[in-house]
Structures are given as structure tokens and as C-alpha cells.
Motif scaffolding. Structure first.
Motif, PDB file in Angstrom:
ATOM      1  N   ASP A 123       0.680  -1.151   0.052  1.00  0.00           N
ATOM      2  CA  ASP A 123       0.084  -0.083  -0.050  1.00  0.00           C
ATOM      3  C   ASP A 123       0.806   1.188  -0.028  1.00  0.00           C
ATOM      4  N   MET A 124       1.780   1.324   0.835  1.00  0.00           N
ATOM      5  CA  MET A 124       2.736   2.630   1.170  1.00  0.00           C
ATOM      6  C   MET A 124       3.689   2.640  -0.131  1.00  0.00           C
ATOM      7  N   LEU A 125       4.255   1.569  -0.735  1.00  0.00           N
ATOM      8  CA  LEU A 125       4.816   1.882  -1.864  1.00  0.00           C
ATOM      9  C   LEU A 125       4.207   2.371  -3.087  1.00  0.00           C
ATOM     10  N   TYR A 182      19.029  -3.807  -7.185  1.00  0.00           N
ATOM     11  CA  TYR A 182      18.749  -4.420  -5.897  1.00  0.00           C
ATOM     12  C   TYR A 182      18.365  -3.435  -4.838  1.00  0.00           C
ATOM     13  N   ALA A 183      17.502  -3.322  -4.071  1.00  0.00           N
ATOM     14  CA  ALA A 183      17.112  -2.427  -2.895  1.00  0.00           C
ATOM     15  C   ALA A 183      16.751  -3.066  -1.604  1.00  0.00           C
ATOM     16  N   THR A 184      17.510  -2.479  -0.821  1.00  0.00           N
ATOM     17  CA  THR A 184      17.171  -3.158   0.704  1.00  0.00           C
ATOM     18  C   THR A 184      16.250  -2.274   1.584  1.00  0.00           C
ATOM     19  N   LYS A 185      15.407  -3.355   2.332  1.00  0.00           N
ATOM     20  CA  LYS A 185      14.450  -2.387   2.980  1.00  0.00           C
ATOM     21  C   LYS A 185      15.190  -2.173   4.178  1.00  0.00           C
ATOM     22  N   ASN A 214      10.508  -0.783   7.336  1.00  0.00           N
ATOM     23  CA  ASN A 214      10.182  -0.333   5.989  1.00  0.00           C
ATOM     24  C   ASN A 214       8.834   0.607   6.120  1.00  0.00           C
ATOM     25  N   ALA A 215       7.737   0.008   6.888  1.00  0.00           N
ATOM     26  CA  ALA A 215       6.536   0.554   6.834  1.00  0.00           C
ATOM     27  C   ALA A 215       6.721   1.864   7.711  1.00  0.00           C
ATOM     28  N   ILE A 216       7.298   1.886   8.732  1.00  0.00           N
ATOM     29  CA  ILE A 216       7.280   3.047   9.551  1.00  0.00           C
ATOM     30  C   ILE A 216       8.023   4.218   8.873  1.00  0.00           C
ATOM     31  N   ILE A 217       9.273   3.942   8.360  1.00  0.00           N
ATOM     32  CA  ILE A 217       9.864   4.944   7.525  1.00  0.00           C
ATOM     33  C   ILE A 217       9.200   5.383   6.259  1.00  0.00           C
ATOM     34  N   GLY A 218       8.486   4.426   5.465  1.00  0.00           N
ATOM     35  CA  GLY A 218       8.054   4.579   4.447  1.00  0.00           C
ATOM     36  C   GLY A 218       6.715   5.487   4.536  1.00  0.00           C
ATOM     37  N   TYR A 219       5.758   5.081   5.428  1.00  0.00           N
ATOM     38  CA  TYR A 219       4.518   5.812   5.676  1.00  0.00           C
ATOM     39  C   TYR A 219       5.120   7.373   6.235  1.00  0.00           C
ATOM     40  N   SER A 220       6.015   7.429   7.071  1.00  0.00           N
ATOM     41  CA  SER A 220       6.305   8.576   7.729  1.00  0.00           C
ATOM     42  C   SER A 220       6.775   9.501   6.507  1.00  0.00           C
ATOM     43  N   ASN A 272      -6.108  14.593   3.274  1.00  0.00           N
ATOM     44  CA  ASN A 272      -7.206  13.625   3.452  1.00  0.00           C
ATOM     45  C   ASN A 272      -7.294  13.056   4.872  1.00  0.00           C
ATOM     46  N   ARG A 273      -7.801  13.748   5.923  1.00  0.00           N
ATOM     47  CA  ARG A 273      -7.588  13.366   7.326  1.00  0.00           C
ATOM     48  C   ARG A 273      -7.956  11.806   7.861  1.00  0.00           C
ATOM     49  N   PRO A 274      -9.137  11.268   7.434  1.00  0.00           N
ATOM     50  CA  PRO A 274      -9.167   9.965   7.745  1.00  0.00           C
ATOM     51  C   PRO A 274      -8.238   9.092   7.130  1.00  0.00           C
ATOM     52  N   GLN A 275      -7.720   9.262   5.784  1.00  0.00           N
ATOM     53  CA  GLN A 275      -6.707   8.510   5.345  1.00  0.00           C
ATOM     54  C   GLN A 275      -5.189   8.868   6.088  1.00  0.00           C
ATOM     55  N   PHE A 276      -5.192   9.919   6.343  1.00  0.00           N
ATOM     56  CA  PHE A 276      -4.091  10.229   7.326  1.00  0.00           C
ATOM     57  C   PHE A 276      -3.877   9.611   8.613  1.00  0.00           C
ATOM     58  N   GLN A 277      -5.245   9.393   8.955  1.00  0.00           N
ATOM     59  CA  GLN A 277      -5.256   8.756  10.433  1.00  0.00           C
ATOM     60  C   GLN A 277      -4.843   7.165  10.303  1.00  0.00           C
ATOM     61  N   THR A 278      -5.576   6.575   9.243  1.00  0.00           N
ATOM     62  CA  THR A 278      -5.179   5.223   8.829  1.00  0.00           C
ATOM     63  C   THR A 278      -3.910   4.995   8.466  1.00  0.00           C
ATOM     64  N   ASP A 279      -3.269   5.797   7.840  1.00  0.00           N
ATOM     65  CA  ASP A 279      -1.771   5.675   7.811  1.00  0.00           C
ATOM     66  C   ASP A 279      -0.870   5.927   9.038  1.00  0.00           C
ATOM     67  N   LEU A 280      -1.308   6.863   9.735  1.00  0.00           N
ATOM     68  CA  LEU A 280      -0.570   6.843  11.311  1.00  0.00           C
ATOM     69  C   LEU A 280      -0.686   5.587  11.864  1.00  0.00           C
ATOM     70  N   ASP A 281      -2.020   4.945  12.050  1.00  0.00           N
ATOM     71  CA  ASP A 281      -2.290   3.773  12.706  1.00  0.00           C
ATOM     72  C   ASP A 281      -1.248   2.686  12.274  1.00  0.00           C
ATOM     73  N   LYS A 282      -0.985   2.616  10.970  1.00  0.00           N
ATOM     74  CA  LYS A 282      -0.033   1.852  10.554  1.00  0.00           C
ATOM     75  C   LYS A 282       1.180   1.841  10.879  1.00  0.00           C
ATOM     76  N   ILE A 283       1.566   3.065  11.033  1.00  0.00           N
ATOM     77  CA  ILE A 283       3.050   3.285  11.669  1.00  0.00           C
ATOM     78  C   ILE A 283       3.350   2.985  13.218  1.00  0.00           C
ATOM     79  N   ILE A 284       1.926   3.169  13.915  1.00  0.00           N
ATOM     80  CA  ILE A 284       1.906   2.829  15.316  1.00  0.00           C
ATOM     81  C   ILE A 284       1.889   0.878  15.368  1.00  0.00           C
ATOM     82  N   LEU A 285       1.193   0.555  14.500  1.00  0.00           N
ATOM     83  CA  LEU A 285       1.088  -1.045  14.450  1.00  0.00           C
ATOM     84  C   LEU A 285       2.445  -1.500  14.144  1.00  0.00           C
ATOM     85  N   SER A 286       3.098  -1.097  13.297  1.00  0.00           N
ATOM     86  CA  SER A 286       4.298  -1.412  12.684  1.00  0.00           C
ATOM     87  C   SER A 286       5.286  -1.168  13.987  1.00  0.00           C
TER      88      SER A 286
END
Lengths: 123, 508
Positions: free
Chosen positions: A17-19, A103-106, B288-294, B308-322
Motif C-alpha cells: 500500500d505504502m510503496l 537491488y534495494a534493501t528494506k 520499512n513501513a514506519i519509515i515509508g509511511y512517515s 485527507n484526514r481519515p486517510q492520514f489517520q489510517t496511515d498513522l495507525d499503520k506506523i503505530i502498529l508497525s
């Protein structure tokens, strides 16, 4: 100039989703697949311009997907960038040895990844 | 036979031969000197008899002249002459006595006869001299018989003594010849025996030493299985060979042990490297998720468009979960490292396992029913009280339930609990109808550094440390954990914990 299509192969929902969202923001059209089989089918049917391939995949791992793509005449020149959370030197050698172009590292260095994608698409 | 015994025997034999030679020499010397004494006596006696014969003859001539003078003239014998003549007779007696001193067994008879006849003769001569001036005394010195007899006896003694001297000389010759022969023979035998013994000793020692040398060379050349066989010696060389064999056995064992130790150290090292690689891999996925989403949210905030506030919140939840996943992973690694270093402490307290089970199942119910799974549970109200670590018990149960949920789709997850009154134990079984495991996977499933079978952990996520921690916790708590499984048919994990015998309800 037509929008370039990337195939993102990643089994982890969050990372996919993120990427994919970040790549779309960067101006690419993004297709995705969640396992090796889906990935191979998507490469052959949708002919993406480049594949971002996670190596740790269910059903068929990234190495195999890469080899199959290289063995399939119509798509064998598709550039492939391996994505993996394995950070050892031998993993890099293994990726390049299996036929990946880069190649890319996570965790992914996103600007660096964009640069790799653009370089491969231009060549 | 041992080398020492062989050497001793050889030395003893040579000493015996030497003693025989020396003994022969002394005996020969003794025999010779005995015979020499006898020979010398015989010769001296011969000289004495010669002297005596001469004395007798001189005196007889003198007496015959005097006797003629006495009968035909008025001759008177002077006192001095008489004394001289008597002295001569005494001398002759002395000669007889001297002969008597040399008498031996073989000449005793001849001497006795000589003594008798000479005494008679000398007595008549003595009487002649004493009564020479008495004209009335009748002399019997003209009678030749006593003289002839004494002379005859003297000659007999002389012959006897000469015969004995010859005999003695013969004995001496024979003795010398005999001792010479014995000495030469003994000497030759000594040399021959010494040479033979030396030859065999050298050959025997050489053969065995060569075997030992060959063994040492081959062992030194790395042939550790080489053993020295067929040393026909129960002594020093045999001991040396068996010491050598023992040494090479020990050497090989030591090298084997060293190799084993190195191999297991290498294996442990490789396992640790794999473990670290896995840990690194597992840390990188949530990161990867934490850095990527941030980064993505950071970029979006910089855009001109409305957030988009609801989307923003969902993404923050993912950071917290990770972030939480990362924390859980780090906790797992710390737990495992505490167990490994023996620093994990058990805090025992009485607790009702049924309550813990029910609470854990309730908490995990959403993920247990996720992916179309059915949940089936026993009634846990009658379970006996456990005196153990409730927190760790809960951790094990949560782990087993999470695994069951992770590997099962459109199946059933069941939790059952039974008390075994014979073993005084509580058995909790968590079964699923998920993907199951091969026997090889089952054998490794509880091992910390060898587990995390690559494709499984990649397919289903998780560090794979959970079951290793469960296993170590169980052991810490005095219990056991086992698994039964078949690929495609699901898995059943059985946890058995000890129960205080008094709190177990009697079997019906």
C-alpha cells in the motif's frame, strides 16, 4: 510522453500500500501482485515497463520469478529491481546473479529507488 | 619373553660358563699343587735313601775292618773313636726317622720293614762299638744277613718311592691336560653362546624396534588408525607397543573430539549468523513501513492540496502498529537471550488456568475467527489451580493461538484442557486444521537458532522465535510441550504442566 507502468510485487499489505501510493505520487502507473505466480502472470499479460520484485514471496519466491521472466522470450528484457529485507552482501550477489538488474534493501531509500527506476527506464 | 628376562638369562648363562672355567682353573691348580708336594716328597725320600745306603755301606766297611783287627790284634778302640762311631750310628737312625717323616700310606709297609731290619743292624753295630774293648764279648757283626736284609729293604723303599713319583708326575700331566681342555672348551662355548645370544637378541630387538619405528612414522604421517600388531613380547617392547597403541587411540579420539567441537562450534556460529540475519530481516520489515509511511505523510503535508484526514489517520495507525510489532519482536529477542543466559526468572503464584485461557481466547477472538475460521473451546471452569508463572503461561497460550490463527484458513481452531490424575499434570491442547508441518519441520520447530524455516517465516511473517520461547518457558515451568502434525492436515500443540496433587479432582 506516456505514463510508465511499474509492477510492484509485494506480499506485505502495508508495504505494498505504502510503496504503490508513493510511486503513483511520483508519477508512475502502478500494477501490483501479492505472490510469485500472480507476478509472473502479470509480467506476461500486462507487459510492465519495470518490475519491483520482493524476494520473500509465497507460492513462488522472487528468485524463481526472476529466472522465469528471463526465460520467457517476449518479456525477458523487462528490467527488474529486487526488494528485500535481507541486507547481507551475499543477498545482493544472489539477486544480481539470478538476473535482477538492481537491488534495494528494506527499509527502502525512496529517492534512491526512484533514481534506480529512472536510470533503468532510460537505458 | 620380555627383553629384560632375555638379557638376564643370557647374562646368567655367561656367568655360569665363566664360573665353570674359574672353578676348573682352581681345581686344576689345587690338584697340581697336591701332586707336586707328593712328587717333591718322593724325590726327597729318594735322596735320603741314597744317603742312607751310602752311610750303611761306609759303616759296614769300617766295622768289618775293625772286627778283623780286634780278632787278630790287641787293638783298643779309643774313647773318641768310639764316640764318633756311635754318633755315626745315631745319624743313621736320624736318617731313618727323617724317612719316617716322609712316609705315606702307600710306603708305610716298606718303611716299617726297613725300620725293623735297620734297627736290628744298627743295634748290633752299636753293641760292637760299645763292647769292642771287652775281649770276652763275642761279636756277631760278621754275619752279613742283617746288613743284606736292611739294604734290601732300603732298595725296596726306594723303588716304591720312585714308582710313586712317576705316578704323581703322570697325575700332574693328566690334570694339566684336563684343565686345559675344559678351559678351552668353556671359552669356546662362552664365545659361541654369547655370539648366538647377541645375534638373536639384536635381531629380535631390531625387528620389534623397526615395527615401532614404522608405526611412529606412519602415525606421524597422519595415519591415525595405524596400530602396531604382532609384537611377540609380553615385556618392555610389548608394553611399549601397547602404550603406543593406547597413545594413538587417545590421539585419534582427541583429534576427533577436537573436530567435533570445532564442527559444533561452527554449526553454532552459523546458526547464530542465520539467526542474526533473520532478526535483521524481521526488524527491517516493520521499519520499512514506519519509515515509508512517515516519509509519505511528510511529503503529503508539504503538498498544496487539502489533507485527507481519515486517510492520514489510517496511515498513522499503520506506523503505530508497525512500531508495536517492532517492540514485540525486540521483546521476543530479549526473552530468548534472557533464557539463554539463565537470567529468566519464574514468579510462581497460584492462579486459575481456566481464567487465563478464557481471557486470552477472548482477547484473540477477532484474529482467531479471521479468515473464516471456527473457534471451539472446552469448558475451563473446573480446572485445578496451578502454582506457576501466570504471565508466562499466558504468553505461551497467546503464542500458540496466534500461530494457529496465522497458519489456518477456513478451518477450525480448537482449545481443550484435561487433567491427568496419574501424572498429576494439566494438558492443554491447541489444534488447528491449517497448513501443518513435515516431520523435519516438527523436529526443528522448538529450536531457537535453527528454526525459522525460511519459506514459512517468509510466507507468514513473524520471527519464528515464539515457539522457541514457549518451549524454554515450559521447561522453566517444569512442563513439556510437544507437537503432532501432518502437512496439509493441521497441527496440535500439547502443553503439559505439573499440578499440585491435592488440587487434582479424583478420577471417577
Amino acid at each position: 510522453m506516456t505514463t510508465q507502468r511499474l509492477l510492484l510485487v509485494e506480499d506485505n499489505d502495508m508495504n505494498r500500500d505504502m510503496l504503490s501510493r508513493r510511486l503513483r505520487r511520483a508519477g508512475f502507473e502502478v500494477l501490483w501482485a501479492a505472490d510469485g505466480e500472480q507476478a509472473l502472470r502479470a509480467v506476461i499479460e500486462d507487459r510492465p515497463d519495470l518490475v519491483l520484485l520482493d524476494i520473500n514471496l509465497p507460492i513462488m519466491d522472487g528468485w524463481t520469478v526472476c529466472q522465469r521472466v528471463r526465460e520467457t522470450a517476449e518479456v525477458q528484457d523487462t528490467p527488474i529491481i529486487a526488494l528485500t529485507a535481507h541486507a547481507m552482501a551475499e543477498d545482493r550477489d544472489k539477486a544480481l546473479g539470478a538476473g535482477c538488474d538492481d537491488y534495494a534493501t528494506k527499509p527502502i531509500d525512496f529517492p534512491g529507488l526512484l533514481e534506480k527506476i529512472r536510470r533503468l527506464l532510460e537505458s | 619373553m620380555s627383553l629384560r628376562r632375555r638379557l638376564t638369562l643370557s647374562l646368567f648363562t655367561i656367568l655360569v660358563l665363566f664360573a665353570i672355567n674359574v672353578g676348573t682353573h682352581f681345581w686344576g691348580s689345587y690338584a697340581r699343587s697336591e701332586s707336586m708336594v707328593a712328587y717333591r716328597q718322593a724325590v726327597s725320600a729318594g735322596q735320603l735313601t741314597d744317603a742312607m745306603a751310602k752311610q750303611l755301606e761306609d759303616q759296614r766297611q769300617k766295622i768289618l775292618v775293625l772286627s778283623t783287627l780286634r780278632e787278630n790284634t790287641e787293638d783298643v778302640l779309643a774313647v773318641e773313636d768310639q764316640q764318633t762311631a756311635l754318633q755315626g750310628i745315631a745319624e743313621t737312625r736320624g736318617t731313618v726317622d727323617a724317612l719316617g717323616g716322609m712316609v705315606s700310606d702307600v710306603t708305610a709297609l716298606q718303611f716299617a720293614q726297613l725300620g725293623t731290619s735297620s734297627e736290628r743292624l744298627l743295634a748290633s753295630w752299636e753293641a760292637f762299638y760299645r763292647n769292642y774293648n771287652d775281649k770276652s764279648w763275642v761279636s756277631d757283626v760278621d754275619d752279613p744277613i742283617p746288613y743284606v736284609e736292611a739294604s734290601q729293604r732300603l732298595k725296596e723303599l726306594e723303588q716304591r718311592q720312585a714308582f710313586i713319583a712317576v705316578q704323581r708326575a703322570n697325575v700332574i700331566d693328566r690334570t694339566i691336560a684336563l684343565t686345559d681342555r675344559i678351559t678351552v672348551l668353556g671359552f669356546i662355548a662362552s664365545i659361541f653362546l654369547t655370539a648366538t645370544l647377541g645375534f638373536f637378541l639384536v635381531r629380535y630387538t631390531n625387528d620389534n624396534l623397526k615395527r615401532l619405528k614404522r608405526g611412529t612414522q606412519r602415525l606421524g604421517g597422519g595415519e591415525l588408525d595405524y596400530r602396531i600388531e604382532d609384537i611377540d613380547d609380553d615385556g618392555e617392547l610389548g608394553d611399549l607397543a601397547s602404550a603406543f597403541n593406547t597413545m594413538s587411540d587417545k590421539l585419534r579420539r582427541a583429534i576427533d573430539e577436537e573436530k567435533d567441537a570445532k564442527r559444533s562450534a561452527d554449526e553454532a556460529n552459523a546458526a547464530k549468523s542465520r539467526f542474526l540475519a533473520n532478526v535483521s530481516h524481521e526488524l527491517r520489515t516493520p521499519l520499512n513501513a514506519i519509515i515509508g509511511y512517515s516519509e509519505m505523510l511528510h511529503d503529503e503535508l508539504g503538498d498544496d492540496t487539502e489533507v485527507n484526514r481519515p486517510q492520514f489517520q489510517t496511515d498513522l495507525d499503520k506506523i503505530i502498529l508497525s512500531g508495536r510489532q517492532l517492540l514485540a519482536l525486540i521483546d521476543d529477542i530479549l526473552d530468548l537471550s534472557k533464557i539463554e543466559t539463565g537470567k529468566m526468572i519464574l514468579s510462581r503464584e497460584p492462579f486459575a488456568p481456566g481464567d487465563v485461557l478464557t481471557m486470552a481466547i477472548d482477547a484473540l477472538a477477532p484474529i482467531l475467527r479471521h479468515r473464516g475460521n471456527q473457534l471451539r473451546c472446552d469448558d475451563f471452569t473446573a480446572l485445578p489451580v496451578l502454582n506457576n508463572d501466570a504471565v508466562k503461561f499466558r504468553q505461551i497460550i497467546v503464542n500458540l493461538l496466534s500461530n494457529a490463527a496465522k497458519f489456518t484458513e477456513n478451518g477450525t481452531i480448537a482449545v481443550s484442557a484435561n487433567v491427568d490424575p496419574h501424572n498429576h499434570s494439566l494438558e492443554i491442547a491447541v489444534s488447528d486444521t491449517g497448513i501443518g508441518m513435515t516431520e523435519e519441520q516438527q523436529a526443528q520447530v522448538f529450536e531457537a537458532f535453527v528454526q525459522a524455516e525460511a519459506s514459512t517465516s517468509q510466507d507468514y511473517g513473524g520471527s519464528g522465535l515464539g515457539l522457541a520461547i514457549c518451549h524454554d518457558f515450559c521447561e522453566l515451568m517444569g512442563g513439556t510441550i510437544t507437537v503432532e502434525s501432518a502437512p496439509g492436515e493441521g497441527s496440535t500443540f500439547r502443553l503439559r504442566l505439573p499440578v499440585d496433587p491435592e488440587s487434582v479432582p479424583e478420577a471417577a
